[in-house]
Design a protein around this motif. Structure first.
Motif, short mmCIF file in Angstrom:
data_model
loop_
_atom_site.label_atom_id
_atom_site.label_comp_id
_atom_site.label_asym_id
_atom_site.label_seq_id
_atom_site.Cartn_x
_atom_site.Cartn_y
_atom_site.Cartn_z
N VAL A 126 -7.31 3.45 -4.75
CA VAL A 126 -8.31 3.38 -3.69
C VAL A 126 -8.44 4.74 -3.03
O VAL A 126 -7.42 5.40 -2.74
CB VAL A 126 -7.91 2.31 -2.64
CG1 VAL A 126 -8.89 2.30 -1.47
CG2 VAL A 126 -7.83 0.93 -3.28
N THR A 127 -9.67 5.19 -2.76
CA THR A 127 -9.88 6.39 -1.96
C THR A 127 -10.53 6.01 -0.64
O THR A 127 -11.40 5.15 -0.59
CB THR A 127 -10.76 7.43 -2.68
OG1 THR A 127 -12.11 6.95 -2.78
CG2 THR A 127 -10.23 7.74 -4.07
N THR A 128 -10.08 6.68 0.43
CA THR A 128 -10.70 6.48 1.75
C THR A 128 -11.78 7.53 1.97
O THR A 128 -11.86 8.52 1.24
CB THR A 128 -9.66 6.54 2.87
OG1 THR A 128 -9.15 7.87 3.00
CG2 THR A 128 -8.51 5.58 2.60
N VAL B 197 -2.61 0.27 -4.39
CA VAL B 197 -2.57 -1.07 -3.78
C VAL B 197 -2.18 -2.07 -4.87
O VAL B 197 -2.79 -2.11 -5.95
CB VAL B 197 -3.94 -1.44 -3.19
CG1 VAL B 197 -3.93 -2.84 -2.62
CG2 VAL B 197 -4.35 -0.42 -2.13
N ALA B 198 -1.17 -2.88 -4.60
CA ALA B 198 -0.70 -3.84 -5.60
C ALA B 198 -0.36 -5.16 -4.93
O ALA B 198 0.17 -5.17 -3.80
CB ALA B 198 0.53 -3.29 -6.33
N PRO B 199 -0.64 -6.28 -5.61
CA PRO B 199 -0.26 -7.58 -5.05
C PRO B 199 1.27 -7.70 -5.00
O PRO B 199 1.97 -7.30 -5.94
CB PRO B 199 -0.88 -8.58 -6.02
CG PRO B 199 -1.05 -7.84 -7.30
CD PRO B 199 -1.30 -6.41 -6.93
N VAL C 189 0.85 -1.18 0.00
CA VAL C 189 0.00 0.00 0.00
C VAL C 189 0.89 1.24 0.00
O VAL C 189 1.69 1.43 0.92
CB VAL C 189 -0.95 0.03 1.22
CG1 VAL C 189 -1.85 1.26 1.15
CG2 VAL C 189 -1.79 -1.24 1.28
N GLU C 190 0.73 2.06 -1.04
CA GLU C 190 1.49 3.31 -1.17
C GLU C 190 0.52 4.48 -1.12
O GLU C 190 -0.52 4.46 -1.77
CB GLU C 190 2.26 3.31 -2.50
CG GLU C 190 2.96 4.62 -2.81
CD GLU C 190 3.55 4.63 -4.21
OE1 GLU C 190 3.85 5.74 -4.72
OE2 GLU C 190 3.68 3.54 -4.81
N LEU D 130 -9.23 -7.85 1.66
CA LEU D 130 -7.80 -7.52 1.68
C LEU D 130 -7.49 -6.97 3.07
O LEU D 130 -7.80 -5.81 3.37
CB LEU D 130 -7.48 -6.47 0.61
CG LEU D 130 -7.66 -6.91 -0.85
CD1 LEU D 130 -7.33 -5.76 -1.79
CD2 LEU D 130 -6.79 -8.13 -1.18
N PRO D 131 -6.90 -7.77 3.94
CA PRO D 131 -6.75 -7.36 5.34
C PRO D 131 -5.88 -6.12 5.53
O PRO D 131 -6.07 -5.37 6.49
CB PRO D 131 -6.13 -8.59 6.01
CG PRO D 131 -5.53 -9.38 4.90
CD PRO D 131 -6.38 -9.13 3.70
N GLU D 132 -4.94 -5.89 4.62
CA GLU D 132 -4.04 -4.74 4.79
C GLU D 132 -4.77 -3.40 4.70
O GLU D 132 -4.28 -2.37 5.18
CB GLU D 132 -2.93 -4.76 3.73
CG GLU D 132 -1.98 -5.93 3.83
CD GLU D 132 -2.43 -7.14 3.03
OE1 GLU D 132 -1.60 -8.02 2.78
OE2 GLU D 132 -3.61 -7.20 2.65
N LEU D 133 -5.97 -3.39 4.09
CA LEU D 133 -6.69 -2.13 3.92
C LEU D 133 -7.52 -1.75 5.14
O LEU D 133 -8.03 -0.63 5.22
CB LEU D 133 -7.59 -2.22 2.68
CG LEU D 133 -6.98 -1.86 1.32
CD1 LEU D 133 -6.58 -0.40 1.27
CD2 LEU D 133 -5.81 -2.74 0.95
#
Length: 392
Positions: free
Chosen positions: A375-377, A388-390, A51-52, A353-356
């Motif tokens: 992705v926007t929050t 977000v990238a695998p 996640v960047e 996706l748990p990291e989000l």
């Protein structure tokens, strides 16, 4: 930017000929897709992701796109465009938003680029509009400056979508290579709109992008209505290789939904049971009061998670989840992954996706050609745009 395959045109026109016109009774529509029983949690976990942070310190960023040259552009609901050119810092873009209506859930919302953006520099927004003493929601066409300094307003493609306080303003745009736009709208929390064929609220519309007129091949040639009986359509996603289009819709006290769109289909939201009141206790899909209502492909069940967008994962980096529908979730604060059956009418497995989860409410997920997600929050005035990238 993801170009929309011409397959969508063929699917829309063929299905439109085979399906009851919007002017006919709902009971004549195609039979409902499969049940909304919750699918099992997946045995196979998705790959870990990186996640960047692309931009932060934002106020409700609503939609985000990437242009062919790699520039990322996003909207903020209160009224702002920002560009992030490769290797550069986020830069505000000038734009005439003098008539923007921003209140509650409505404001500067959806953003989409023309499939021919490299040549025509056209972008589309769906936004609240306040003019001549009235308010509505509509789609505006813009020309983006070559240096990304601003957008020039060209025309209003279509407006008049209902709005009251700003609740249930929709709104998502899906351009197609055939020169049409699909537009998901909200019902403005007004009881009659979803089933009123003369209202553009609680619908998915299909219009000519150049003129705003009803698109050729629509179920009713005189109407922009493509499907009806929706509550608040916040996502539209085309499945690669099939031309199937899915809407992502927010439920009331239950039943957020993913729906497979069929021309002329009625998806059963009819909150007018209590006279003139907006009765949110009715089922999201109500076949008793809306004969022929089409059931959802996926439903959240007895409680909502607030589904807000949808896009399809692509690329081998996603492993077994390549081709899954990724859904942005606000209340549930996650990116939900749904694996669809081969015929597209059911969900066979789901995961997240748990990291989000640490980023709070998720508004928009947008797939990129390289397999990553923008992705926007949606937490308030401390929001972010994320890449977000695998991890492979």
């Amino acid at each position: 930017m993801t170009r929309r395959p011409a397959a969508l045109t063929a699917v829309v026109l063929a299905a439109g000929l085979a399906t009851a016109a919007c002017g006919s009774s709902a009971a004549e529509a195609d039979s409902s897709p499969a049940t909304t029983t919750a699918p099992p949690v997946a045995d196979t976990a998705p790959p870990p992701v990186s996640v960047e942070v692309v931009a932060d310190g934002l106020d409700h960023p609503w939609d985000v796109v990437r242009a062919p040259d790699g520039t990322v552009v996003f909207t903020e609901r209160a009224g702002a465009f920002t560009a992030v050119r490769p290797g550069s810092e986020p830069t505000p873009m000038s734009a005439d938003l003098s008539d923007l209506f921003a209140s509650s859930e409505t404001g500067l919302m959806a953003l989409a680029l023309s499939p021919g953006f490299e040549e025509d520099r056209t972008a589309y927004t769906c936004q609240g509009i306040e003019a001549d003493g009235g308010r509505s929601v509509g789609v505006v066409a813009w020309t983006v400056a070559p240096d990304w300094s601003g957008l020039t307003r060209e025309r209003t493609v279509i407006d008049g979508f209902p709005v009251s306080t700003g609740r249930h303003g929709g709104c998502r745009i899906l351009p197609s290579d055939d020169g049409t736009l699909l537009i998901g709208t909200g019902d403005a929390a007004q009881p009659s709109n979803p089933q009123d064929r003369n209202s553009s609220g609680g619908k998915v519309l299909r219009v000519d992008a150049a003129t705003g007129a009803p698109a050729a091949g629509n179920p009713d040639p005189s109407s922009p209505v493509f499907t009806l009986g929706h509550r608040n359509v916040q996502g539209l996603a085309e499945q690669p290789g099939t031309g199937r289009v899915y809407s992502v819709e927010q439920g009331s006290s239950r039943d957020d939904e993913v729906n497979l769109l069929t021309p002329g289909g009625n998806y059963g939201w009819s909150p007018d049971r209590s006279g003139s009141g907006y009765d949110e206790s009715v089922p999201m899909t109500d076949p008793d009061r809306v004969p022929g209502a089409r059931g959802a492909v996926w439903s959240s069940g007895p409680s909502t998670v607030a589904t807000a967008s949808g896009t399809f994962l692509t690329g081998s980096g996603w492993g077994a989840w390549d081709g899954a529908l990724a859904v942005g979730v606000q209340k549930g604060q996650q990116v939900l992954l749904l694996r669809l059956s081969d015929d597209g009418t059911t969900v066979t497995e789901q995961t997240t996706l748990p990291e989000l989860s640490e980023f709070g409410r998720i508004r928009t997920v947008t797939a990129q050609p390289d397999g990553s997600l923008l992705v926007t929050t949606d937490n308030g005035d401390t929001d972010s745009v994320l890449l977000v990238a695998p991890r492979t």
